[in-house]
Design a protein around this motif. Structure first.
Motif, PDB file in Angstrom:
ATOM      1  N   THR A   1     -10.671 -58.806   2.273  1.00  0.00           N
ATOM      2  CA  THR A   1      -9.265 -58.465   2.041  1.00  0.00           C
ATOM      3  C   THR A   1      -8.809 -59.079   0.720  1.00  0.00           C
ATOM      4  N   ILE A   2      -7.733 -58.518   0.195  1.00  0.00           N
ATOM      5  CA  ILE A   2      -7.100 -59.066  -1.000  1.00  0.00           C
ATOM      6  C   ILE A   2      -5.608 -58.798  -0.876  1.00  0.00           C
ATOM      7  N   HIS A   3      -4.792 -59.716  -1.357  1.00  0.00           N
ATOM      8  CA  HIS A   3      -3.341 -59.562  -1.204  1.00  0.00           C
ATOM      9  C   HIS A   3      -2.759 -58.716  -2.340  1.00  0.00           C
ATOM     10  N   THR A   4      -2.540 -57.446  -2.084  1.00  0.00           N
ATOM     11  CA  THR A   4      -1.792 -56.564  -2.979  1.00  0.00           C
ATOM     12  C   THR A   4      -0.933 -55.656  -2.106  1.00  0.00           C
ATOM     13  N   ASN A   5       0.006 -54.971  -2.715  1.00  0.00           N
ATOM     14  CA  ASN A   5       0.928 -54.142  -1.940  1.00  0.00           C
ATOM     15  C   ASN A   5       0.363 -52.780  -1.577  1.00  0.00           C
ATOM     16  N   SER A   6      -0.674 -52.345  -2.283  1.00  0.00           N
ATOM     17  CA  SER A   6      -1.209 -51.002  -2.040  1.00  0.00           C
ATOM     18  C   SER A   6      -2.694 -50.975  -2.347  1.00  0.00           C
ATOM     19  N   ALA A   7      -3.344 -49.899  -1.950  1.00  0.00           N
ATOM     20  CA  ALA A   7      -4.771 -49.744  -2.250  1.00  0.00           C
ATOM     21  C   ALA A   7      -4.985 -49.720  -3.761  1.00  0.00           C
ATOM     22  N   ALA A   8      -4.121 -49.000  -4.464  1.00  0.00           N
ATOM     23  CA  ALA A   8      -4.265 -48.880  -5.921  1.00  0.00           C
ATOM     24  C   ALA A   8      -4.090 -50.231  -6.617  1.00  0.00           C
ATOM     25  N   GLY A   9      -3.312 -51.129  -6.020  1.00  0.00           N
ATOM     26  CA  GLY A   9      -3.070 -52.423  -6.657  1.00  0.00           C
ATOM     27  C   GLY A   9      -4.272 -53.349  -6.642  1.00  0.00           C
ATOM     28  N   ALA A  10      -5.292 -53.046  -5.838  1.00  0.00           N
ATOM     29  CA  ALA A  10      -6.466 -53.923  -5.754  1.00  0.00           C
ATOM     30  C   ALA A  10      -7.259 -53.933  -7.063  1.00  0.00           C
ATOM     31  N   ILE A  11      -7.350 -52.766  -7.717  1.00  0.00           N
ATOM     32  CA  ILE A  11      -8.155 -52.684  -8.944  1.00  0.00           C
ATOM     33  C   ILE A  11      -7.581 -53.575 -10.049  1.00  0.00           C
ATOM     34  N   PRO A  12      -6.295 -53.421 -10.424  1.00  0.00           N
ATOM     35  CA  PRO A  12      -5.754 -54.332 -11.443  1.00  0.00           C
ATOM     36  C   PRO A  12      -5.771 -55.803 -11.013  1.00  0.00           C
ATOM     37  N   ARG A  13      -5.689 -56.048  -9.727  1.00  0.00           N
ATOM     38  CA  ARG A  13      -5.740 -57.438  -9.244  1.00  0.00           C
ATOM     39  C   ARG A  13      -7.110 -58.045  -9.517  1.00  0.00           C
ATOM     40  N   PHE A  14      -8.179 -57.327  -9.224  1.00  0.00           N
ATOM     41  CA  PHE A  14      -9.527 -57.814  -9.517  1.00  0.00           C
ATOM     42  C   PHE A  14      -9.694 -58.070 -11.017  1.00  0.00           C
ATOM     43  N   LEU A  15      -9.236 -57.128 -11.823  1.00  0.00           N
ATOM     44  CA  LEU A  15      -9.381 -57.268 -13.282  1.00  0.00           C
ATOM     45  C   LEU A  15      -8.562 -58.440 -13.802  1.00  0.00           C
TER      46      LEU A  15
END
Length: 563
Positions: free
Chosen positions: A403-417
């Motif tokens: 899991t990762i804490h973001t508001n949406s599925a799309a937000g996971a990619i910029p969060r990783f970067l």
């Protein structure tokens, strides 16, 4: 002599015999107590007679009845700072070591007094007044009889306050747990306030105040909960964490306890983790249509990453466990790394992080990969080190679920970067990213059909019209116009019109467009969302509205939880 006279003489004789027996017992007991007192002095101990002494139930609860019987030791006084033990053989090293260990646990000064066997029997009888919720080596035993007896005393949350006012202090904790189970509660909140303590229950994700507890009783409730949780009773100015287990006839409930000092005392939160919740099947999560098929396909791949996103309380852990249940078999080795372990899963190796010993997610994950796993579940990816280790594992033949804490599925990619993950490693590692929320389900017994306000209806129509043609869930204008919606009403079987919860989801799977976007290294959540929708992703709000049109939930609940 007539019959009436005979009867009178018999009664009088029996009464005299009872009086005589009582006098003989008193003489015998007096002799035993005198001998015990003399023996105590000879051994250098103070003597105590517990007959008629108001033995505290809080004190008794420091030693389980089984231990008291086996060791001939009882705790008859406890003030938070001072403890008094009564023992038949206070001179024995084993007795002194046992009493010292109890005193150290609660950080109190202690004294051991010599008591007789008669006093010991009096103290053991006093255990009948201690609540049935008692700490045992394997957990806490609450009988179905106790729970049902208390639960029958109230039918709704309004009645609970009356029962709390009438119930014995020794039964308060049992009553609180019984009420939480009756109302299918996930968390119990006990909050000290200026004039009293507030009892709140989280039901279907919403907190509701159900009762108040008199301020003078709250310390006793707090002490009982701390005893059950192996917390320090006299420590109330720092946070503490503990847990205990309740064994029911058909279920086992782990209770995670957290205490925190506040202005007027303490705040206590108990999270109830039911073993039966672990049995939730992948098919019952609430996934539908293409989202279900996409996720089912990707979790069966031999390697890659499956990431779930959402705020605390959105059901991420439940989803992860449902996935693991589906993948669990004898031919597959699954290892998890969690903080903390919420549910025990049969056939799966579970490990809990312990940052105090340097065993964090990154270090734990490196250790797990040396255990030859096929599937690894990491509770949360919080930093670059954990992210890079997980990605490398996904690229070298492991299926990684996290899991990762973001508001949406799309937000996971910029969060990783943003963490610093290299785009050329991230792009081939990810299989799918899932965003989710938990929404309340309408009560099927009282829901009512209605027509939403014009502006709300226009908003619904716009969102449903925007469903991607690639998703397979598109609706024609005519189909949208024919949709029916329902709202909560409220009845005796529900919580203000709602009963239970279900997930709403969005699944972003990898394809060439998403991969190119990641490799560019310049990704915004908006851009990622647009591409994901273009390739067929149904958003969480759209998934929720489709469920609302089926009468599963309300439009208001969907908008409240997803936007």
């Amino acid at each position: 002599m007539d019959d009436d006279q005979k009867i009178k003489i018999t009664v009088t004789t029996d009464e005299n015999k009872e009086i005589l027996d009582a006098k003989l017992r008193a003489i015998e007991e007096g002799s035993v107590e005198k001998n015990t007192e003399a023996l105590a002095r000879s051994k250098g101990f103070n003597y105590m007679n517990l007959k008629g002494y108001p033995v505290s139930t809080d004190a008794l609860a420091l030693i389980p009845k089984k231990d008291a019987e086996e060791k001939n030791i009882v705790c008859f006084f406890y003030s938070g700072e001072e403890i008094r033990f009564g023992a038949i053989h206070p001179e024995l090293p084993a007795t002194q070591e046992f009493c010292q260990s109890i005193a150290e646990k609660v950080r109190a000064h202690y004294k051991i007094l010599n008591i007789s066997e008669i006093s010991m029997k009096v103290a053991l009888k006093a255990y009948d007044n201690v609540p049935r919720v008692m700490k045992q080596d394997s957990g806490v035993n609450i009988s179905e009889e106790d729970l049902q007896k208390l639960q029958k005393q109230f039918d709704n949350k309004e009645d609970l306050q009356k029962v709390i006012a009438q119930v014995k202090v020794t039964e308060l904790v049992t009553l609180i747990i019984a009420s939480a189970l009756k109302f299918d509660t996930s968390d119990i909140h006990l909050e000290a306030e200026e004039k009293n303590a507030k009892l709140r229950l989280r039901i279907d994700g919403e907190l509701a105040t159900v009762a108040t507890i008199p301020k003078e009783l709250f310390p006793k409730v707090s002490s009982r909960i701390k005893l059950l949780s192996d917390l320090k009773i006299n420590l109330n100015n720092v946070p503490q964490d503990g847990r205990f287990t309740i064994f029911l006839a058909k279920d086992k409930i782990d209770v995670r306890v957290s205490t925190m000092p506040t202005s007027y005392g303490e705040s206590i939160v108990m999270r109830l983790l039911k073993s039966s919740s672990v049995g939730l099947q992948f098919e019952d999560l609430g996934l539908r249509g293409r989202s279900f098929k996409d996720l089912e396909f990707n979790i069966k791949r031999p390697n890659g990453m499956i990431i779930t996103t959402g705020p605390t309380g959105s059901g991420k852990t439940t989803t992860l466990y449902a996935i693991l249940n589906k993948l669990n078999n004898d031919a597959t080795k699954i290892i998890t790394l969690e903080d903390p372990i919420e549910y025990k899963l049969s056939g799966i190796n579970q490990s809990q992080v312990d940052p105090r010993r340097g065993y964090n997610f990154a270090a734990g994950l490196r250790s797990i990969l040396r255990q030859d796993p096929d599937i690894v579940m990491v509770g949360e990816i919080r930093d670059l080190e954990t992210a890079e280790t997980a990605i490398n594992a996904a690229l070298t033949g492991h299926l990684m679920i996290s899991t990762i804490h973001t508001n949406s599925a799309a937000g996971a990619i910029p969060r990783f970067l943003a963490m610093g993950v290299k785009p050329f490693l991230l792009a081939p590692a990810i299989n799918a990213v899932m965003g989710q929320r938990l929404i309340r389900k309408l009560c099927p017994h009282c829901r009512e059909e209605y027509i939403p306000e014009p502006e709300v209806l226009a908003r619904i129509n716009k969102l449903l019209e925007e469903i991607s043609p690639a998703s397979g869930d598109t609706l024609t204008r005519e189909q949208i116009d024919q949709l029916k919606f329902y709202r909560p009403k409220g009845c005796a079987k529900c919580n203000h019109g709602y009963k239970g919860r279900i997930g709403v989801y969005e699944i972003m799977t990898m394809n060439e467009k998403v991969e190119q976007m990641i490799l560019s290294g310049k990704v915004s959540e908006y851009d990622a969302q647009k591409i994901a929708v273009d390739i067929g992703m149904v958003t969480m709000v759209q998934d929720g509205l489709l469920k609302a049109s089926q009468g599963i939930t309300s439009v208001e609940e969907v908008f409240d939880k997803t936007e």
